[in-house]
Design an enzyme around this catalytic site. Structure first.
Site, PDB file in Angstrom:
ATOM      1  N   LYS A   1      35.102  31.546 -16.856  1.00 34.32           N
ATOM      2  CA  LYS A   1      35.082  31.867 -18.288  1.00 34.32           C
ATOM      3  C   LYS A   1      34.758  30.620 -19.111  1.00 34.32           C
ATOM      4  O   LYS A   1      35.119  29.511 -18.734  1.00 34.32           O
ATOM      5  CB  LYS A   1      36.451  32.424 -18.709  1.00 34.32           C
TER       6      LYS A   1
ATOM      7  N   GLY B   1      34.130  37.395 -27.583  1.00 36.53           N
ATOM      8  CA  GLY B   1      33.334  38.619 -27.633  1.00 36.53           C
ATOM      9  C   GLY B   1      33.002  39.181 -26.258  1.00 36.53           C
ATOM     10  O   GLY B   1      32.052  39.931 -26.109  1.00 36.53           O
ATOM     11  N   GLY B   2      33.813  38.830 -25.280  1.00 41.08           N
ATOM     12  CA  GLY B   2      33.618  39.367 -23.932  1.00 41.08           C
ATOM     13  C   GLY B   2      32.364  38.862 -23.244  1.00 41.08           C
ATOM     14  O   GLY B   2      31.924  39.429 -22.248  1.00 41.08           O
TER      15      GLY B   2
ATOM     16  N   LEU C   1      41.761  39.494 -11.820  1.00 47.37           N
ATOM     17  CA  LEU C   1      42.694  40.580 -11.520  1.00 47.37           C
ATOM     18  C   LEU C   1      41.877  41.858 -11.330  1.00 47.37           C
ATOM     19  O   LEU C   1      40.998  42.159 -12.139  1.00 47.37           O
ATOM     20  CB  LEU C   1      43.719  40.733 -12.642  1.00 47.37           C
TER      21      LEU C   1
ATOM     22  N   GLU D   1      46.926  38.267 -26.339  1.00 49.44           N
ATOM     23  CA  GLU D   1      46.356  39.213 -25.380  1.00 49.44           C
ATOM     24  C   GLU D   1      46.795  38.873 -23.957  1.00 49.44           C
ATOM     25  O   GLU D   1      46.739  37.709 -23.544  1.00 49.44           O
ATOM     26  CB  GLU D   1      44.824  39.169 -25.445  1.00 49.44           C
TER      27      GLU D   1
ATOM     28  N   GLU E   1      44.258  35.249 -24.021  1.00 50.88           N
ATOM     29  CA  GLU E   1      43.889  34.486 -25.213  1.00 50.88           C
ATOM     30  C   GLU E   1      44.711  34.915 -26.405  1.00 50.88           C
ATOM     31  O   GLU E   1      45.347  35.971 -26.390  1.00 50.88           O
ATOM     32  CB  GLU E   1      42.388  34.631 -25.526  1.00 50.88           C
TER      33      GLU E   1
ATOM     34  N   ARG F   1      43.454  36.164 -35.996  1.00 49.24           N
ATOM     35  CA  ARG F   1      42.846  36.957 -37.079  1.00 49.24           C
ATOM     36  C   ARG F   1      43.346  38.388 -36.992  1.00 49.24           C
ATOM     37  O   ARG F   1      44.062  38.750 -36.056  1.00 49.24           O
ATOM     38  CB  ARG F   1      41.328  36.957 -36.914  1.00 49.24           C
TER      39      ARG F   1
HETATM   40  P1  ADP Z   1      36.847  37.239 -24.927  1.00 53.65           P
HETATM   41  O1  ADP Z   1      37.438  36.189 -25.810  1.00 53.65           O
HETATM   42  O2  ADP Z   1      35.396  36.963 -24.625  1.00 53.65           O
HETATM   43  O3  ADP Z   1      37.104  38.613 -25.421  1.00 53.65           O
HETATM   44  P2  ADP Z   1      39.047  37.432 -22.995  1.00 53.65           P
HETATM   45  O4  ADP Z   1      39.614  36.275 -22.291  1.00 53.65           O
HETATM   46  O5  ADP Z   1      39.847  38.012 -24.111  1.00 53.65           O
HETATM   47  O6  ADP Z   1      37.566  37.081 -23.504  1.00 53.65           O
HETATM   48  O7  ADP Z   1      38.752  38.585 -21.964  1.00 53.65           O
HETATM   49  C1  ADP Z   1      38.119  39.793 -22.347  1.00 53.65           C
HETATM   50  C2  ADP Z   1      38.221  40.816 -21.244  1.00 53.65           C
HETATM   51  O8  ADP Z   1      37.660  40.286 -20.023  1.00 53.65           O
HETATM   52  C3  ADP Z   1      39.635  41.212 -20.872  1.00 53.65           C
HETATM   53  O9  ADP Z   1      40.153  42.227 -21.718  1.00 53.65           O
HETATM   54  C4  ADP Z   1      39.414  41.702 -19.453  1.00 53.65           C
HETATM   55  O10 ADP Z   1      38.817  42.974 -19.446  1.00 53.65           O
HETATM   56  C5  ADP Z   1      38.402  40.734 -18.890  1.00 53.65           C
HETATM   57  N1  ADP Z   1      39.051  39.568 -18.224  1.00 53.65           N
HETATM   58  C6  ADP Z   1      39.317  38.356 -18.765  1.00 53.65           C
HETATM   59  N2  ADP Z   1      39.968  37.549 -17.888  1.00 53.65           N
HETATM   60  C7  ADP Z   1      40.127  38.273 -16.741  1.00 53.65           C
HETATM   61  C8  ADP Z   1      40.752  38.024 -15.461  1.00 53.65           C
HETATM   62  N3  ADP Z   1      41.328  36.864 -15.164  1.00 53.65           N
HETATM   63  N4  ADP Z   1      40.726  39.039 -14.554  1.00 53.65           N
HETATM   64  C9  ADP Z   1      40.148  40.235 -14.828  1.00 53.65           C
HETATM   65  N5  ADP Z   1      39.551  40.522 -16.002  1.00 53.65           N
HETATM   66  C10 ADP Z   1      39.538  39.565 -16.961  1.00 53.65           C
END
Ligand code: ADP
Length: 447
Positions: free
Chosen positions: A158, A164-165, A203, A275, A287, A291
């Site tokens: 990541k 924004g995924g 996960l 989250e 994260e 906001r």
């Molecule tokens: P963003 O800031 O881009 O939204 P996040 O860290 O909030 O990124 O993650 C967004 C989504 O990505 C999560 O809701 C989940 O679906 C997936 N995700 C993130 N980290 C993991 C992880 N360690 N294992 C599985 N899925 C993950």
């Protein structure tokens, strides 16, 4: 209290903030691009200022144009909504430096939580459980392999500056890891302007559960329970519900308390969302969003608390005025994000709205700037409406959702309403039996 608030956003969220301000006796200033001259948020504001051409970079992301609009309209405060500049720490800082109040957290907290590695470290120190993974950034394959060996495959790479995924890469073995690390770093560099990435255990069947918190400037913090946002496509939320069908009352109170205590330790103020991924009874922080969230209405429906009003009050220095014990959860709420998209391919379908009829009745809320004759511009996010329903329990809520979806008419555009209609009758959804990968599999099955 403020006399006038400028809303640095567009669409349904600009309207949502206007509504809260008006109910508080505060005048509102809308900003808009030339593509949004006829938008509802412009029509309903007390004043409106055009800040640039359709391209968001030159309008809704144009900091100097927004600050100029605040100056000429004599606004006291600026609410950023979500998206656009809402998590831009430089913007929050500049707003304050120009003697306007930023309706949100301090720019220091926005900056801290915008750096995902620093955020993870900070919340871990404040007692929040995190996903196992690298302690900091990873820039070479040797280190990456060592970490993957330690936490076990699959792993997810990541971007530290991600959001924004976007930009996440999953690897199942050493050779996939090599490719994923290189592509993730180069993508992070080009999309987020920072190539740094980190590694986490991927996960395989978690739920996405997030806790809403509210904190004032006087050390008072409450949590408003959780939202289950596991129904996602490309890591973007599609339908959310509160409370989560996966948690019982004790689990809710436990994780809520952990989140509230951590927020207090960090010294955060305003509305915020922590989250988590939730798997096999364990919570793992991913994260913190500094906001208002798109899905905040479901929390409002089960708590009766107006989150925007609270953000405005807090930024004006008011104390919360209630404690955790005063917060009562009532019934169940579901939100459907309705996008101007093909419900099968998800291709954006902007265009002109023909006949428009929004559902109503007890427990039904529609947050949208749509009206008959409105042209959805192609320049922005394709979400055009949020349908939120509340019922005394989950079953009533689902029945009401089906009823409300069947009433909703948006002619002239393709929308994702048909997808929501399928979801609302699916046995897995009815049983609350879904994880973050469920929707992608469901879409695959439909092909
Ligand atoms: P963003 O800031 O881009 O939204 P996040 O860290 O909030 O990124 O993650 C967004 C989504 O990505 C999560 O809701 C989940 O679906 C997936 N995700 C993130 N980290 C993991 C992880 N360690 N294992 C599985 N899925 C993950």
């Amino acid at each position: 209290m403020f006399d006038k608030v400028l809303i640095a956003n567009r669409g349904e969220i600009a309207l949502r903030i206007q509504r809260a301000c008006k109910e508080m006796g505060i005048r509102t200033v809308a900003v808009h691009s030339t593509a949004d001259e006829d938008a509802m948020h412009v029509r309903l504001a007390d004043e409106a200022v055009c800040i640039g051409p359709p391209n968001a970079k030159e309008s809704y992301l144009n900091i100097s144009a927004i600050l100029s609009a605040a100056t000429i309209s004599n606004a006291d405060a600026i609410h950023p909504g979500y998206g656009f500049l809402s998590e831009n720490a430089d913007f929050a800082q500049m707003v304050e430096e120009h003697d306007f109040v930023f309706i949100g957290p301090s720019h220091e907290h926005i900056r801290l939580m915008g750096d995902k590695i620093a955020a993870k470290d900070a919340v871990k120190k404040a007692g929040i459980p995190v996903v196992p993974g690298s302690d900091g950034g990873v820039d070479n394959i040797a280190d990456a392999k060592l970490i993957a060996k330690e936490i076990g495959y699959p792993v997810i790479i990541k971007a530290t500056a991600g959001g924004g995924g976007r930009g996440m890469k999953v690897a199942n073995n050493d050779s996939e890891l090599e490719i994923a690390l290189t592509t993730a770093r180069s993508e992070a560099g080009s999309v987020f302007g920072n190539p740094e990435v980190y590694i986490e255990k991927f996960l395989t069947r978690p739920r996405h559960i997030e806790i809403q918190v509210l904190a004032d400037n006087h050390g008072n913090v409450v949590h408003l329970g959780e939202r289950d946002c596991s129904l996602q496509r490309r890591h973007q939320k599609v339908l959310e519900e509160a409370p989560s069908p996966a948690l019982n009352r004790t689990q809710r109170e436990e994780i809520g308390q952990i989140a509230a205590e951590a927020v207090k330790k960090i010294g955060y103020r305003s509305a915020g969302t922590i989250e988590f991924l939730y798997e096999d009874g364990g919570f793992y922080f991913i994260e913190m969003n500094t906001r208002l969230q798109v899905e905040h209405p479901i929390t409002e429906m089960i708590t009766g608390i107006d989150l925007v009003r609270e953000m405005v009050r807090i930024s004006n220095g008011a104390p919360l005025g209630y404690t955790q014990d005063d917060i009562k959860f009532s019934g169940h709420a579901i939100e459907c994000r309705i996008n101007a998209e093909d419900p099968e391919t998800f291709m954006p379908c902007p265009g002109k709205v023909g006949i428009y009829h929004a559902p109503g009745g007890l427990g039904v809320r529609v947050d949208s700037g749509l009206y008959s004759g409105y042209s959805v511009p192609p320049h922005y996010d394709s979400m055009i409406a949020k349908l939120i329903v509340h019922g005394t329990n989950r079953n009533e809520c689902l029945m009401r959702l089906r009823r409300a979806l069947s009433e909703y008419v948006i002619d002239g555009l393709k929308t994702t309403i048909p997808l929501h209609q399928l979801l609302a009758v699916d046995p897995d959804i009815i049983n609350g039996d879904y994880d973050i990968h469920w929707l992608e599999k469901f879409m695959e099955r439909g092909k």
